[in-house]
Scaffold this active site. Structure first.
Site, PDB file in Angstrom:
ATOM      1  N   LYS A  23     -25.169  76.505 -29.156  1.00  0.00           N
ATOM      2  CA  LYS A  23     -26.070  77.432 -29.874  1.00  0.00           C
ATOM      3  C   LYS A  23     -25.823  78.869 -29.429  1.00  0.00           C
ATOM      4  CE  LYS A  23     -30.487  78.489 -28.583  1.00  0.00           C
ATOM      5  NZ  LYS A  23     -30.678  79.933 -28.773  1.00  0.00           N
ATOM      6  N   ASN A  24     -25.704  79.065 -28.124  1.00  0.00           N
ATOM      7  CA  ASN A  24     -25.594  80.438 -27.623  1.00  0.00           C
ATOM      8  C   ASN A  24     -24.226  81.050 -27.855  1.00  0.00           C
ATOM      9  OD1 ASN A  24     -28.215  80.317 -26.921  1.00  0.00           O
ATOM     10  ND2 ASN A  24     -27.896  80.219 -24.701  1.00  0.00           N
ATOM     11  N   ARG A  93     -34.698  85.705 -31.882  1.00  0.00           N
ATOM     12  CA  ARG A  93     -34.277  86.880 -31.134  1.00  0.00           C
ATOM     13  C   ARG A  93     -32.774  87.118 -31.129  1.00  0.00           C
ATOM     14  NH1 ARG A  93     -36.716  90.273 -27.837  1.00  0.00           N
ATOM     15  NH2 ARG A  93     -34.658  90.923 -27.187  1.00  0.00           N
ATOM     16  N   ASP A 117     -41.748  86.907 -26.798  1.00  0.00           N
ATOM     17  CA  ASP A 117     -41.143  85.624 -26.509  1.00  0.00           C
ATOM     18  C   ASP A 117     -41.920  84.970 -25.379  1.00  0.00           C
ATOM     19  OD1 ASP A 117     -39.200  83.607 -25.735  1.00  0.00           O
ATOM     20  OD2 ASP A 117     -37.819  84.780 -26.964  1.00  0.00           O
ATOM     21  N   ASP A 305     -31.783  78.162 -18.606  1.00  0.00           N
ATOM     22  CA  ASP A 305     -32.116  77.290 -19.737  1.00  0.00           C
ATOM     23  C   ASP A 305     -32.297  75.832 -19.307  1.00  0.00           C
ATOM     24  OD1 ASP A 305     -32.135  79.386 -21.463  1.00  0.00           O
ATOM     25  OD2 ASP A 305     -30.184  78.980 -22.363  1.00  0.00           O
TER      26      ASP A 305
HETATM   27  C1  UD1 Z   1     -29.147  84.536 -23.417  1.00  0.00           C
HETATM   28  C2  UD1 Z   1     -29.382  83.173 -24.006  1.00  0.00           C
HETATM   29  C3  UD1 Z   1     -30.545  82.474 -23.342  1.00  0.00           C
HETATM   30  C4  UD1 Z   1     -30.324  82.440 -21.837  1.00  0.00           C
HETATM   31  C5  UD1 Z   1     -30.038  83.842 -21.301  1.00  0.00           C
HETATM   32  C6  UD1 Z   1     -29.696  83.850 -19.824  1.00  0.00           C
HETATM   33  C7  UD1 Z   1     -28.663  83.434 -26.292  1.00  0.00           C
HETATM   34  C8  UD1 Z   1     -29.053  83.452 -27.729  1.00  0.00           C
HETATM   35  N1  UD1 Z   1     -29.656  83.307 -25.424  1.00  0.00           N
HETATM   36  O1  UD1 Z   1     -30.312  85.328 -23.690  1.00  0.00           O
HETATM   37  O2  UD1 Z   1     -30.628  81.140 -23.854  1.00  0.00           O
HETATM   38  O3  UD1 Z   1     -31.508  81.945 -21.232  1.00  0.00           O
HETATM   39  O4  UD1 Z   1     -28.927  84.415 -22.013  1.00  0.00           O
HETATM   40  O5  UD1 Z   1     -28.655  82.986 -19.567  1.00  0.00           O
HETATM   41  O6  UD1 Z   1     -27.501  83.497 -25.949  1.00  0.00           O
HETATM   42  N2  UD1 Z   1     -32.658  92.225 -19.752  1.00  0.00           N
HETATM   43  C9  UD1 Z   1     -33.122  93.517 -19.605  1.00  0.00           C
HETATM   44  N3  UD1 Z   1     -32.608  94.502 -20.414  1.00  0.00           N
HETATM   45  C10 UD1 Z   1     -31.656  94.256 -21.352  1.00  0.00           C
HETATM   46  C11 UD1 Z   1     -31.179  92.932 -21.498  1.00  0.00           C
HETATM   47  C12 UD1 Z   1     -31.702  91.936 -20.678  1.00  0.00           C
HETATM   48  O7  UD1 Z   1     -33.980  93.793 -18.769  1.00  0.00           O
HETATM   49  O8  UD1 Z   1     -31.227  95.196 -22.040  1.00  0.00           O
HETATM   50  C13 UD1 Z   1     -33.186  91.149 -18.865  1.00  0.00           C
HETATM   51  C14 UD1 Z   1     -33.967  90.104 -19.651  1.00  0.00           C
HETATM   52  O9  UD1 Z   1     -35.312  90.498 -19.859  1.00  0.00           O
HETATM   53  C15 UD1 Z   1     -33.850  88.903 -18.736  1.00  0.00           C
HETATM   54  C16 UD1 Z   1     -32.458  89.079 -18.108  1.00  0.00           C
HETATM   55  O10 UD1 Z   1     -32.111  90.447 -18.310  1.00  0.00           O
HETATM   56  O11 UD1 Z   1     -34.825  88.950 -17.735  1.00  0.00           O
HETATM   57  C17 UD1 Z   1     -31.386  88.190 -18.714  1.00  0.00           C
HETATM   58  O12 UD1 Z   1     -31.319  88.395 -20.091  1.00  0.00           O
HETATM   59  P1  UD1 Z   1     -29.989  88.172 -20.945  1.00  0.00           P
HETATM   60  O13 UD1 Z   1     -28.903  87.645 -20.072  1.00  0.00           O
HETATM   61  O14 UD1 Z   1     -29.744  89.400 -21.728  1.00  0.00           O
HETATM   62  O15 UD1 Z   1     -30.438  87.000 -21.917  1.00  0.00           O
HETATM   63  P2  UD1 Z   1     -30.257  86.905 -23.486  1.00  0.00           P
HETATM   64  O16 UD1 Z   1     -28.933  87.410 -23.899  1.00  0.00           O
HETATM   65  O17 UD1 Z   1     -31.476  87.453 -24.155  1.00  0.00           O
END
Ligand code: UD1
Length: 419
Positions: A23-24, A93, A117, A305
């Site tokens: 999925k990711n 998202r 979320d 996850d």
């Molecule tokens: C992706 C995955 C999700 C997984 C996560 C971490 C998808 C669709 N989803 O989510 O299933 O749990 O990676 O492995 O691929 N953050 C910030 N600022 C930003 C971006 C992120 O503070 O600009 C923080 C987030 O709030 C979170 C952490 O960084 O606490 C990790 O987020 P991130 O790795 O970006 O996760 P996603 O890409 O949203």
């Protein structure tokens, strides 16, 4: 009553299960199709709700999208639209991954911000500051993230945290920028490597995928490609943990076991016999699992996850486990539901301490996100009586043929009720 699952505990899971594409990965690969005019084909797509939702986002941007079996064909016009509106993106998202490709292709992107979320706040500051360093202006305006660039150029970008989404958006913008971009402290997840591979097949020049430094030489134009999505390591590991919790014997196929190194080690610590295989792995657990400590971290650490599944395992293990959540601040909300199922658990900040009990006790429970939902079903498999798991649309977003797969392994689960 809306759809829910009835899960009856007590059976040992046995047999073989095939997992689909990740999925990711698939959602980002579909977004990458925006980068090239013409028809891009993505194969091994999982049969989950997020894929047609992403197809709708792309249609809203002017693409033609056909979904057939496990294949998606995306035809991107010479000039895609740059505005992904709220109706298209509100349901999930991950749609924010069109931001980078749109800035690259249209030099302008307006992407509505999806709502909150259940797993904690998910800001986009790193996505925006990366795009700014590439020469774009980026603001949040009227509920949308807006980015505009007259000239997109290479830059040195150091992420403060290896965010998966920020790495992907910056990478997909940089492939069509002028000059060289270096992303330091980049995310190293296998899904990022999958995206790098697809971009390179399209003619991009990306090196370092899977390491914490990505180097991108911008090119003027990309071409469409045919790309196969990697297997879903999170779904695969969900079945592996289920085997361990139910003292079962399960062979999981369709995934690269190397993407689950630490996870499989943890199952071994819990007492499972884990055998890597060419196309997957096998988990046999003979005795009650032993307590294991888990701390979630970016890849190659233990995936956030899988934290709900780790809690499920700890809940029925012999001994006390400590689980630490380092990635999403509110992911422990789901522990309340586990306590309802009889788990002996306490949380404090981002730590949870769980004292295993021999068997859980069935109860009605509510999923708050995809993985929490799957974790609750696994707990239901080791509870006495029948557990009702509600809000299962979350599970349908991430697990293809969930009921069929679980039944195929001997689990007792039924989907009941309708909208
Ligand atoms: C992706 C995955 C999700 C997984 C996560 C971490 C998808 C669709 N989803 O989510 O299933 O749990 O990676 O492995 O691929 N953050 C910030 N600022 C930003 C971006 C992120 O503070 O600009 C923080 C987030 O709030 C979170 C952490 O960084 O606490 C990790 O987020 P991130 O790795 O970006 O996760 P996603 O890409 O949203």
């Amino acid at each position: 009553m809306s759809e829910h699952f009835l899960v009856t505990g007590g059976n040992r899971l046995e047999g073989e299960v095939l997992v689909g594409g990740a999925k990711n990965s698939v959602l980002k690969l579909m977004a990458a199709a925006l980068l090239a005019e013409g028809t891009t084909v993505v194969t091994n797509c999982p049969d989950i709700l997020d894929v047609p939702l992403m197809a709708d986002v792309l249609r809203g941007l002017g693409c033609e999208v056909e979904l057939e079996d496990s294949e998606v064909r995306i035809t991107t016009p010479a000039e895609p639209k740059y505005h992904a509106d709220f109706d298209a993106v509100k349901q999930f998202r991950a749609s924010v991954c069109v931001l980078g490709p749109l800035v690259a292709r249209c030099r302008r992107a307006v992407v509505a911000l999806p709502g909150g979320d259940a797993i904690g706040s998910r800001p986009l500051d790193m996505h925006q500051s990366g795009l700014r360093l590439l020469g774009a202006r980026s603001e949040i305006e009227h509920g949308c993230v807006v980015a505009e660039a007259d000239d997109l150029h290479g830059a040195n970008i150091r992420l403060v945290f290896p965010s998966v989404g920020a790495t992907e958006n910056i990478l997909m913008a940089a492939v069509l920028a002028r000059g060289e971009t270096v992303i330091d402290n980049a995310a190293r997840e296998p899904e990022i490597v999958d995206l790098c591979n697809m971009l390179n097949e399209m003619g991009a020049k990306v090196s370092g995928g899977g390491s914490s430094t990505l180097t991108i030489q911008g090119v003027r134009k990309l071409e469409p490609t045919i790309h196969r999505v990697i297997g879903d390591r999170i779904v695969a590991a969900t079945w592996g943990v289920a085997a361990s919790m139910t003292r079962g014997d399960v062979r999981v196929r369709g995934v690269n076991h190397k993407h689950l190194g630490l996870v499989l080690d943890k199952l071994r610590t819990a007492g499972a016999e884990v055998t890597p295989e060419v196309d997957g792995f096998r988990v046999i657990q003979r005795e009650r699992p032993k307590a294991v400590n888990f701390a979630t971290l970016p890849y190659p650490g233990f995936p956030t996850d899988l934290q709900p599944m780790a809690i499920g395992l700890a809940a029925v293990a012999v001994g006390t486990s400590m689980i630490t959540e380092n990635v999403f601040e509110s992911r422990f909300r789901f522990v309340e539901e586990m306590i309802r199922l009889g788990a002996d658990a306490r949380t404090d900040g981002h730590h949870a301490v769980i004292r295993g009990v021999p068997v859980l006790s069935s109860a009605p429970v509510w999923s708050s996100d995809i993985r929490a939902g799957a974790g609750l079903v696994l707990a239901g498999l080791v509870a006495d009586g029948t557990t009702e798991v509600h809000d299962i649309f979350h599970i349908d977003r991430g697990y293809p043929r969930f009921v069929e797969n679980l039944r195929g392994l001997g689990g007792v689960i039924e989907r009941v009720g309708s909208e």
